[in-house]
Design a protein around this motif. Structure first.
Motif, mmCIF file in Angstrom:
data_model
loop_
_atom_site.group_PDB
_atom_site.id
_atom_site.type_symbol
_atom_site.label_atom_id
_atom_site.label_comp_id
_atom_site.label_asym_id
_atom_site.label_seq_id
_atom_site.Cartn_x
_atom_site.Cartn_y
_atom_site.Cartn_z
ATOM 1 N N ALA D 182 0.808 -1.216 0.000
ATOM 2 C CA ALA D 182 0.000 0.000 0.000
ATOM 3 C C ALA D 182 0.841 1.266 0.000
ATOM 4 C CB ALA D 182 -0.926 0.014 1.217
ATOM 5 N N GLY D 183 2.083 1.152 0.504
ATOM 6 C CA GLY D 183 2.949 2.334 0.553
ATOM 7 C C GLY D 183 2.638 3.243 1.727
ATOM 8 N N GLY D 184 1.641 2.872 2.566
ATOM 9 C CA GLY D 184 1.231 3.712 3.700
ATOM 10 C C GLY D 184 -0.145 3.268 4.138
ATOM 11 N N GLY D 185 -0.737 4.014 5.061
ATOM 12 C CA GLY D 185 -2.029 3.629 5.598
ATOM 13 C C GLY D 185 -3.148 4.521 5.080
ATOM 14 N N PRO D 186 -3.901 5.121 5.972
ATOM 15 C CA PRO D 186 -5.007 5.971 5.517
ATOM 16 C C PRO D 186 -4.533 7.178 4.706
ATOM 17 C CG PRO D 186 -4.760 6.032 7.938
ATOM 18 C CD PRO D 186 -3.900 4.933 7.443
ATOM 19 N N LEU D 187 -3.281 7.605 4.878
ATOM 20 C CA LEU D 187 -2.836 8.781 4.107
ATOM 21 C C LEU D 187 -2.967 8.557 2.609
ATOM 22 C CD1 LEU D 187 -1.760 11.606 3.762
ATOM 23 C CD2 LEU D 187 0.561 10.727 4.096
ATOM 24 N N PRO D 188 -2.280 7.561 2.016
ATOM 25 C CA PRO D 188 -2.385 7.443 0.555
ATOM 26 C C PRO D 188 -3.738 6.914 0.088
ATOM 27 C CG PRO D 188 -0.978 5.711 1.472
ATOM 28 C CD PRO D 188 -1.279 6.656 2.594
ATOM 29 N N ASP D 189 -4.496 6.310 0.975
ATOM 30 C CA ASP D 189 -5.761 5.704 0.550
ATOM 31 C C ASP D 189 -6.913 6.706 0.635
ATOM 32 O OD1 ASP D 189 -7.683 3.870 -0.192
ATOM 33 O OD2 ASP D 189 -7.924 3.082 1.833
ATOM 34 N N ILE D 190 -7.169 7.238 1.825
ATOM 35 C CA ILE D 190 -8.336 8.120 1.973
ATOM 36 C C ILE D 190 -7.945 9.558 2.324
ATOM 37 C CG2 ILE D 190 -9.974 6.277 2.435
ATOM 38 C CD1 ILE D 190 -9.686 6.756 5.407
ATOM 39 N N GLY D 191 -6.828 9.734 3.032
ATOM 40 C CA GLY D 191 -6.339 11.092 3.287
ATOM 41 C C GLY D 191 -6.000 11.790 1.980
ATOM 42 N N LEU D 192 -5.642 10.999 0.975
ATOM 43 C CA LEU D 192 -5.324 11.561 -0.332
ATOM 44 C C LEU D 192 -6.498 12.357 -0.912
ATOM 45 C CD1 LEU D 192 -3.506 11.870 -2.776
ATOM 46 C CD2 LEU D 192 -4.085 9.536 -3.472
ATOM 47 N N TYR D 193 -7.736 11.941 -0.609
ATOM 48 C CA TYR D 193 -8.886 12.729 -1.082
ATOM 49 C C TYR D 193 -8.851 14.135 -0.501
ATOM 50 C CZ TYR D 193 -11.004 8.632 -3.151
ATOM 51 O OH TYR D 193 -11.248 7.549 -3.950
ATOM 52 N N CYS D 194 -8.478 14.249 0.780
ATOM 53 C CA CYS D 194 -8.408 15.562 1.420
ATOM 54 C C CYS D 194 -7.330 16.401 0.752
ATOM 55 C CB CYS D 194 -8.105 15.396 2.912
ATOM 56 S SG CYS D 194 -9.304 14.354 3.791
ATOM 57 N N LEU D 195 -6.153 15.803 0.622
ATOM 58 C CA LEU D 195 -5.006 16.488 0.020
ATOM 59 C C LEU D 195 -5.326 16.934 -1.398
ATOM 60 C CD1 LEU D 195 -1.965 17.187 -0.205
ATOM 61 C CD2 LEU D 195 -1.538 14.763 -0.737
ATOM 62 N N ASN D 196 -5.801 16.009 -2.199
ATOM 63 C CA ASN D 196 -6.014 16.288 -3.606
ATOM 64 C C ASN D 196 -7.151 17.292 -3.806
ATOM 65 O OD1 ASN D 196 -7.484 15.131 -6.369
ATOM 66 N ND2 ASN D 196 -5.257 15.303 -6.465
ATOM 67 N N THR D 197 -8.184 17.174 -2.978
ATOM 68 C CA THR D 197 -9.325 18.086 -3.131
ATOM 69 C C THR D 197 -8.968 19.502 -2.696
ATOM 70 O OG1 THR D 197 -10.851 16.258 -2.828
ATOM 71 C CG2 THR D 197 -11.729 18.469 -2.469
#
Lengths: 361, 361, 361, 361
Positions: D182-197
């Motif tokens: 996965a390369g990480g936990g909630p950050l690359p999976d679901i936190g990424l939506y926050c970052l990208n948005t």
């Protein structure tokens, strides 16, 4: 003594007659908030004068017993009388106030029968004083926003309205459950908001009514008056308004107006504050913001402004009389199970006077 | 060919008759989601067979023209027929299906007159097949939660219900605006949700009805059927249910049940998904969560389970026939302006069969 | 003169020091609503005495100029002093009140530096008087319901909190924008609600803070204090609380607590009334109802009860001092861009005293 | 075989690589709904081919085992490959697809390290094929409405954003909890939506990040990856965006953008459907309606249109690479407890290509 209880040039002095919860919790604070009114006197039961003195900002000599109501005739600073008594007493006090040359703001319902209401309107006309029915919901920015949405065409042609008002009357000894004092049950007390608001929003008068009552044999609270009422108003153009009121259902007060291009919903719709309006159209839903206000201040200010200008109030005695006639027809329709046809005058707002100032409008 | 369109041991094969939007967008996907059903055949217009072939998972030989409906008699794998045709055609197809020994799920309203409905119920009885009226709202966990809140006493004694269902019928050529095909306007189409849900929630039958129609002279869409309808149902104990439906008001579908200790509100209440229930009591407001489901799968699964067990469906033909009688009374009340008294059988759920499995209940 | 402004046996007499909007609109009405307090005196600018006299229910001799603050020493009926002045003046008035033997309720933030706060706590200890920080949100049933949901385990282990408080400061001349008087910008004024509420809800102290400021060069309102602030608190068990405050964003005040089994959201969360709490778990969403109350009355009643019993208030000076230390650490973290580690005492509610009576709890 | 799985002139044929829940429940139905795409092939585990055959509309010969991925080189009708595999496998499959001359749509996160992401971007450039990161939220009308509200100035200058995304990861064996895959936990999976948005809404890149992790010793689910993460992005003009994500908090996904004249809130914000946007300004609250759509169809249609026109997709590989770099900085900031400063390119949307068609915009 606070500033607002001193005679003030350019302000209208009110005597409030009847000091129950409404007067204590709403009207006395509302006079303080008003722009054009001040509290000049209170009228209450002789035995309640000391308590009323304690909670009000008035001098003891400004607090009258009911039997001394006539003494207000000598108080030039009292220009308006606000009647907040059981419905069946409205006529007597309004007529006496008119004879004393005082303008009268009378709580809703105007009376307990159409005949009483008619006599009251006539008495005020004869005495040359103004009579206003205290329909607070015809003065709020939220209710005007619904009316404007309807009358501007924003909702498209209106098809259906539904309005509901209920709460649980717990107090078996309440005068509101006594037919002689109240003239009826939830219909004249809370169902009247549905009736009056439907007429106000459309600006039209119904052509017929249909109705049904629930008056149980087995509930001691409802020996004299109905427990629930449901009625339908038919307007020109096929518009149908369905209204429900109950004294035995958990608090709710709400309205919906359904048009071909949009709808307006208010929930809560009839309480003293925190009204919430939602307007839905093809574009989405909107909840407009409105300036802060006090419903009772708006009402008293409007009547004060009318007294100073001589204008007919927006909700004069005639407006209250019309509802009284409609409520009589509703009771008849419920009793007979038949649609009752009415004389519906043409034109808009035929029983209304000068539009009020509405905050933010 | 997908798995779900192959005969499956233990599953009930359905033929769906009529391939309009409902069948394309809802029923075909719903069969895929179902546990106990699979799609065995479709019946459509001869000229539509190629298009239907394109959008369905069936083999070309499983797609029949209407004139070949009788050939389904030879399809042992087709145990149930689901009739999704204009109302006036229900009787003919149900009777023919019964003669072929097929169980029948029929879209609501069951028919376009009480007489037709009665004949259909009789035909299925005579043939020894089951007949179910497709009242999808009697199968959702949200509607059962309202019913449970009422019948468990959580809301206290119920006083008032109001239910509303409207949308704008834009298509002037729709068969729904043709009295012969539809048997009426918004009443049998969408007002029926209000009528049927009020009866379902209370589990009782109304003792009388009152009603009014709006059928304008000047709107070409409504030459044959009403534009709006409003009706009131009177139940034992003084419970009053007010219902409104219109083909000319922006989409709304909602219900409220008002009791002395609480109230339930669903908004939206009658659409295919995303129903939203709020229950309010003295403690506050609650919006319960429900498991995900497909309304049409639930319906088809219930009927499939009944077919396998031989049980009477929860909403049999008798349930649809009762609404047909009530709608006839509503039209009569509207025409005469008089309350129409009805034979209200005592007991609970007298026209209903075996309760369904409700997800999460 | 109203009843509530007369010395009353068993009630605690308050002198309120500072008569701005908060005192006029909230505190004077709140004393009226209180059970255990009454308003004995007001302290204001010499030139404002006539106006204050007009709007208050006090005798002219009960209204003091700031320079006569020391005269309250002779007023035995004044047991408590409520300091409602710009932050930088808190220390001086608290110390003087303590020397006069008066108990002190002080508006938040307790001071403008940790050193001032420490001195104030010490001064009240030395004088043997109680000191309470006026954290009104630690007295509402809604905030206690969030705390109870967390501490009872209803939400499961808590992972994340986020809290936000903003409004637009329009008045460029406001003392709140003057670093010397205010000690900071939105952080000590409105961000403090986020900080204090996070600590209150968890009942724990943070182990570290991280922060960032927005203090633009080009906005004349923000020459001395930050425009926005964002900070993160790290608690034991990996709980992270993110807080945001701004003086330049349209009003919003809200909080969310996210746990493994549920979440609580309040929006609005920090205003004087109409707080709205939603608790969501696997079962659905719930909006509990709470009894009506006045936040400032609750606060003054709690302090009055402590004065009479000698108990330490729930939010004593130490509670305000701890926030002052945390705010200093937040400013340091923002300045350095580094996580600042703190001494986090173990145990629950280590800076708090006797829990208050919470309506309906 | 349904119509949508046959080669269609003018439509782009996709091979979807990886057949988990996302592919089954969302992507296969979405291709059916798309305008410019059709499903030409699926790639799955050799042992899963029979099951995949059962649930898909494809011919058996269109279903490939992973080891036969290279055979797609011969399929001229497959122009695009959609990679739906564990993050760590993205690089290998994207590079191979590029070598075969296929355009690649790759699920987010683009890779598990910035180095992998960079190599993928380079490989596609070298091969002359398009690479798009599957950021579905950059294609919805709701997210564009937030962006438009910000960039049109409707909200006034933006001060603060907060975004949160959490759910409970129950499956201890999920590849998402395996750092290597996965390369990480909630950050690359679901936190990424926050970052990208946050980046999408502002159209700008952050100048610095701060962050904290919660990675407990005592929760067996989180031996390899963080349980929760909280990070802050600093943008030019003092705009602060706070983001939170957790694998151990009841589902929530929401965002708020706070500006001086208004705010936008979306809740839910990141799920596949039923997004709900509220925009609040001084005039009130508005919930706009949007046309119905499928997020995955929009995404696949945009990429198909780019393939036909040769335009750079709105969210190309470079957009995914930038997030990969930011996530590496976030992990570093969390590890060191220090603000990490970044090279923030000036200009708007510097990593984005041709704006998509957005329904109803």
């Amino acid at each position: 003594m606070t500033a607002s209880s001193q005679p003030q040039p350019g302000r209208v002095g009110y005597a409030i007659v009847g000091v129950g919860q409404l007067t204590k919790d709403e009207l006395i604070p509302a006079v303080r908030e008003s722009e054009h009114a001040y509290l000049a006197a209170l009228v209450t039961g002789a035995e309640d004068k000391p308590e009323v003195s304690g909670i009000s900002p008035l001098r003891p000599e400004d607090i009258y017993a009911y039997e001394d109501f006539g003494k207000l005739a000598d108080r030039d600073d009292v220009q308006a009388v606000y009647i907040v008594l059981p419905n069946a007493l409205h006529r007597e006090y309004v007529e006496q106030a008119a004879r004393m040359g005082k303008h009268v703001l009378c709580e809703k319902p105007l009376a307990s029968t159409p005949e009483d209401a008619e006599a009251m309107v006539q008495a005020c006309r004869d005495a040359g004083v103004l009579l206003m029915t205290a329909y607070r919901c015809q003065y709020t920015p939220e209710h005007w926003a619904v009316r404007d949405a309807v009358q501007s065409g924003q909702l498209g042609p209106v098809r259906l309205l539904n309005l509901v008002h209920s709460h649980v009357e717990e107090d078996r000894g309440a005068w509101r459950l006594d037919r002689k004092l109240a003239g009826g049950g939830p219909l004249p007390d809370i169902g009247l908001y549905c009736l009056n608001t439907a007429r106000f929003v459309l600006g039209r008068e119904p052509q017929w009514v249909e109705a049904a009552l629930d008056q149980p044999q087995d509930d001691p609270r409802f020996r004299e008056v109905e427990r629930s009422v449901s009625f339908r108003l038919g307007f020109a153009g096929g518009v149908l308004a369905d209204c429900q009121a109950s004294y035995a259902a958990l608090d709710v007060n709400a309205l919906r107006v359904l048009g071909e291009q949009g709808r307006a919903a208010m929930d809560p719709a009839f309480q003293y504050s925190d009204l919430c309006l939602t307007v839905t159209t093809a574009e989405g839903r909107q909840q407009p913001d409105f300036p802060a206000y006090d419903q009772f201040s708006l009402e008293m200010d409007h009547f004060a402004a009318c007294i100073r200008s001589g204008a007919q109030p927006w909700t004069p005695g005639e407006e209250g009389l019309q509802d009284q006639r409609l409520m009589a027809a509703i009771y008849e329709a419920a009793r007979t199970g038949k649609r009752v046809t009415l004389d519906a005058p043409e034109g808009r707002d035929v029983f209304r006077g000068t539009p009020p100032q509405v905050p933010g409008r």
